[in-house]
Scaffold this active site. Structure first.
Site, short mmCIF file in Angstrom:
data_model
loop_
_atom_site.label_atom_id
_atom_site.label_comp_id
_atom_site.label_asym_id
_atom_site.label_seq_id
_atom_site.Cartn_x
_atom_site.Cartn_y
_atom_site.Cartn_z
N LYS A 142 0.82 -1.21 0.00
CA LYS A 142 0.00 0.00 0.00
C LYS A 142 0.85 1.26 0.00
CE LYS A 142 -1.43 2.46 3.24
NZ LYS A 142 -1.96 3.06 4.49
N ASP A 160 -6.00 0.16 0.52
CA ASP A 160 -5.84 0.29 1.97
C ASP A 160 -6.85 -0.63 2.67
OD1 ASP A 160 -8.28 1.64 1.80
OD2 ASP A 160 -7.73 3.01 3.42
#
Length: 247
Positions: A142, A160
């Site tokens: 991420k 996320d």
């Protein structure tokens, strides 16, 4: 003959999935005004993501402002600063002992390996740049993808915890549910110029409606697309997958 039937059947399913995700983003665009990603410097984005662990973005902004004012947020300033100054600056973000050590270590590596300039990494082809970022301590998929998208405008879709949860509930991934499969699913469905906006819209939706604890399913504007909602209500699969993109 059988191969052609299977091929066009799979192609049709993929197209329906793409239309479904495009419709979801179009609906969210009518509801939310996506906030602008304020930070463009790759090192500041990296520091921000480290600070964001187990805290709110309000606290992250406070910590970033204090760190900028007291120390400076660039690899050279962080490397030369004493650890206590960094700790004191980011205390509001919590876990400041571990976070300060990680930030300082990453800054040291960037100074040594890239002369303090992450642009040398971001100028590489996407996959090469991603591999280099993932070598930094504490940098996962991420964080690397956020840097690549928002600092370098690379065609990658960061996933996320909110997007992971939403994607799982929507049931958009067939087979193994993991970061890379979810990322590829969104990337295939959306135009590249929509990656950043869609990323932000989904986070906003995840914070307000599709929450981790108790999702507000009865208030959800995309419930008709959601497998989790259908199971929750005991309903049958709707015809949403057959819809076309709304204007």
């Amino acid at each position: 003959m059988l191969f052609n039937v299977i091929y066009y059947s799979l192609r049709g399913v993929a197209m329906q999935s793409k239309i479904r995700l495009l419709n979801i983003i179009k609906i969210l665009e009518k509801i939310y005004v996506p906030w602008k990603w304020e930070i463009r410097d790759p090192f500041k984005i990296l520091v921000s993501t480290i600070l964001s662990q187990r805290t709110s973005w309000i606290n992250v902004r406070k910590a970033i402002n204090q760190l900028e004012r007291k120390v400076g947020i660039d690899p050279k300033s962080i490397t030369e600063a004493d650890l206590e100054s960094i700790k004191e600056s980011i205390k509001v973000a919590g876990l400041y002992n571990a976070k300060s050590i990680r930030i300082k270590e990453i800054a040291r590596i960037i100074m040594k390996k890239y002369d303090g300039n992450l642009s040398k990494v971001l100028n590489l082809p996407l996959e090469d740049a991603r591999k280099e970022l993932l070598k930094l301590p504490g940098v996962g998929f991420k964080t690397a993808d956020v840097i690549l998208l928002f600092a370098a405008n690379k065609p990658v879709f960061p996933v996320d915890t909110h997007i992971m949860r939403i994607s799982r509930r929507l049931g958009i991934v067939k087979g193994k549910i993991n970061y890379e499969n979810i990322r590829h699913t969104w990337e295939k469905a959306l135009p590249r110029n929509k990656y950043a906006v869609a990323h932000i819209l989904l986070i906003m939706f995840g914070r307000e409606i599709c929450k981790g604890g108790k999702p507000l399913c009865d208030k959800c504007p995309i419930a008709r697309f959601c497998e989790f909602y259908k199971k929750l209500k005991g309903g049958t699969r709707s015809e949403s997958s057959k819809e076309r993109v709304t204007p």
